[in-house]
Scaffold this active site. Sequence first.
Site, mmCIF file in Angstrom:
data_model
loop_
_atom_site.group_PDB
_atom_site.id
_atom_site.type_symbol
_atom_site.label_atom_id
_atom_site.label_comp_id
_atom_site.label_asym_id
_atom_site.label_seq_id
_atom_site.Cartn_x
_atom_site.Cartn_y
_atom_site.Cartn_z
ATOM 1 N N ASN A 13 43.072 35.737 33.910
ATOM 2 C CA ASN A 13 42.192 34.720 34.741
ATOM 3 C C ASN A 13 41.256 33.947 33.681
ATOM 4 O O ASN A 13 40.949 32.805 33.490
ATOM 5 C CB ASN A 13 41.421 35.128 35.850
ATOM 6 C CG ASN A 13 42.403 35.249 37.012
ATOM 7 O OD1 ASN A 13 42.715 34.245 37.611
ATOM 8 N ND2 ASN A 13 42.624 36.514 37.332
ATOM 9 N N LEU A 90 35.602 45.203 38.012
ATOM 10 C CA LEU A 90 35.785 46.481 38.931
ATOM 11 C C LEU A 90 34.656 47.069 39.265
ATOM 12 O O LEU A 90 34.755 48.012 39.987
ATOM 13 C CB LEU A 90 36.945 47.240 38.355
ATOM 14 C CG LEU A 90 38.279 46.571 38.108
ATOM 15 C CD1 LEU A 90 39.494 47.880 37.885
ATOM 16 C CD2 LEU A 90 38.897 45.872 39.654
ATOM 17 N N ILE A 93 28.392 44.356 40.993
ATOM 18 C CA ILE A 93 27.051 43.620 40.356
ATOM 19 C C ILE A 93 26.053 44.051 41.009
ATOM 20 O O ILE A 93 25.785 44.218 42.084
ATOM 21 C CB ILE A 93 27.525 42.131 40.798
ATOM 22 C CG1 ILE A 93 28.740 41.803 40.119
ATOM 23 C CG2 ILE A 93 26.508 41.310 40.342
ATOM 24 C CD1 ILE A 93 29.057 41.797 38.556
ATOM 25 N N ASN A 107 33.818 35.363 42.538
ATOM 26 C CA ASN A 107 34.733 36.518 42.203
ATOM 27 C C ASN A 107 36.081 36.031 42.682
ATOM 28 O O ASN A 107 36.127 35.306 43.636
ATOM 29 C CB ASN A 107 34.195 37.771 42.934
ATOM 30 C CG ASN A 107 35.073 39.003 42.434
ATOM 31 O OD1 ASN A 107 35.763 39.234 41.508
ATOM 32 N ND2 ASN A 107 35.742 39.661 43.669
ATOM 33 N N HIS A 109 39.295 37.726 44.539
ATOM 34 C CA HIS A 109 40.112 38.886 44.841
ATOM 35 C C HIS A 109 41.591 38.532 45.032
ATOM 36 O O HIS A 109 41.894 37.254 45.848
ATOM 37 C CB HIS A 109 39.303 39.412 46.148
ATOM 38 C CG HIS A 109 39.892 40.589 46.677
ATOM 39 N ND1 HIS A 109 39.623 41.782 46.210
ATOM 40 C CD2 HIS A 109 40.644 40.695 47.890
ATOM 41 C CE1 HIS A 109 40.486 42.581 47.109
ATOM 42 N NE2 HIS A 109 41.088 42.032 48.076
ATOM 43 N N ASP A 150 33.355 42.180 47.765
ATOM 44 C CA ASP A 150 34.384 41.309 48.387
ATOM 45 C C ASP A 150 33.747 40.735 49.847
ATOM 46 O O ASP A 150 34.540 40.214 50.682
ATOM 47 C CB ASP A 150 35.702 41.889 48.729
ATOM 48 C CG ASP A 150 36.163 42.448 47.287
ATOM 49 O OD1 ASP A 150 37.074 43.535 47.472
ATOM 50 O OD2 ASP A 150 36.143 41.798 46.448
HETATM 51 C C1 GRF Z 1 43.906 40.322 39.233
HETATM 52 O O1 GRF Z 1 44.647 40.554 40.378
HETATM 53 C C2 GRF Z 1 42.525 39.802 39.954
HETATM 54 O O2 GRF Z 1 42.654 39.290 41.148
HETATM 55 C C3 GRF Z 1 41.849 40.938 40.181
HETATM 56 O O3 GRF Z 1 41.963 41.745 38.680
HETATM 57 C C4 GRF Z 1 43.334 41.388 38.535
HETATM 58 C C5 GRF Z 1 43.578 41.210 37.130
HETATM 59 O O4 GRF Z 1 42.992 40.068 36.483
HETATM 60 N N1 GRF Z 1 40.307 40.821 40.397
HETATM 61 P P1 GRF Z 1 43.092 39.512 35.180
HETATM 62 O O5 GRF Z 1 44.557 39.503 34.695
HETATM 63 O O6 GRF Z 1 42.454 40.562 34.459
HETATM 64 O O7 GRF Z 1 42.304 38.303 35.175
#
Ligand code: GRF
Length: 209
Positions: A13, A90, A93, A107, A109, A150
């Site tokens: 992302n 993960l 915060i 964020n 999810h 979340d």
């Molecule tokens: C994704 O599924 C995101 O929604 C979750 O972490 C996973 C990995 O995301 N929060 P990324 O490839 O590290 O952006």
Amino acid sequence: KKLAVFVSGGGSNFKKIHEGCLGGSVQGDLVLLVTNKKDCGGADYARSNGIPVLLFPKPKRESSDGLSPTELVDVLREYGVDFVLLAGYLKLIPAELVKAFPKRILNIHPALLPAFGGKGLYGMRVHKAVLASGARYSGPTIHFVDEEYDTGRILAQSAVRVVANDTPEELAKRVLDEEHKLYVEVVAAICEERIKWREDGVPLIQSKD
Ligand code: GRF
């Protein structure tokens, strides 16, 4: 707008948002990457693209590296960060950060909150829970961050079909592809100040005129 992104893993992302900034679809300037794993894919990408990488939180074992919550808030302010984007981050915060950046921490999810969210539901566990439930749709949720996991105000969602005999990996990939699209759209809207807060506290995205 100046953006800081927080990651813990591959950072797909983060990469998409960065590409959006470079390509002009996002009026953002990615000034900082924060991670709890200095050797993760997102951190590697940041280092190879000249984006400073900071460690938060401090590793459990005593080490000089890593920022305290107060130092994190200070450095985000020093960089003039306007919005903090969590993307596959993960860790919780800290309240100091939530208080210092009200309505400015987002964020993503990989499920349709409020369903399939909360502490412990992340990564493949989310998709396994969705498949076990028999849900016909899943998809990413982008929400503002408060002190819990979340639970903040939902800003955007996008639904993807759950296909019969989906494996968790296949569903995860379908959702992740949609995350990439949705997050870039939402961050573009944020940078263009197209987020309006309804009087009942619900944030809405205004489409481009
Ligand atoms: C994704 O599924 C995101 O929604 C979750 O972490 C996973 C990995 O995301 N929060 P990324 O490839 O590290 O952006």
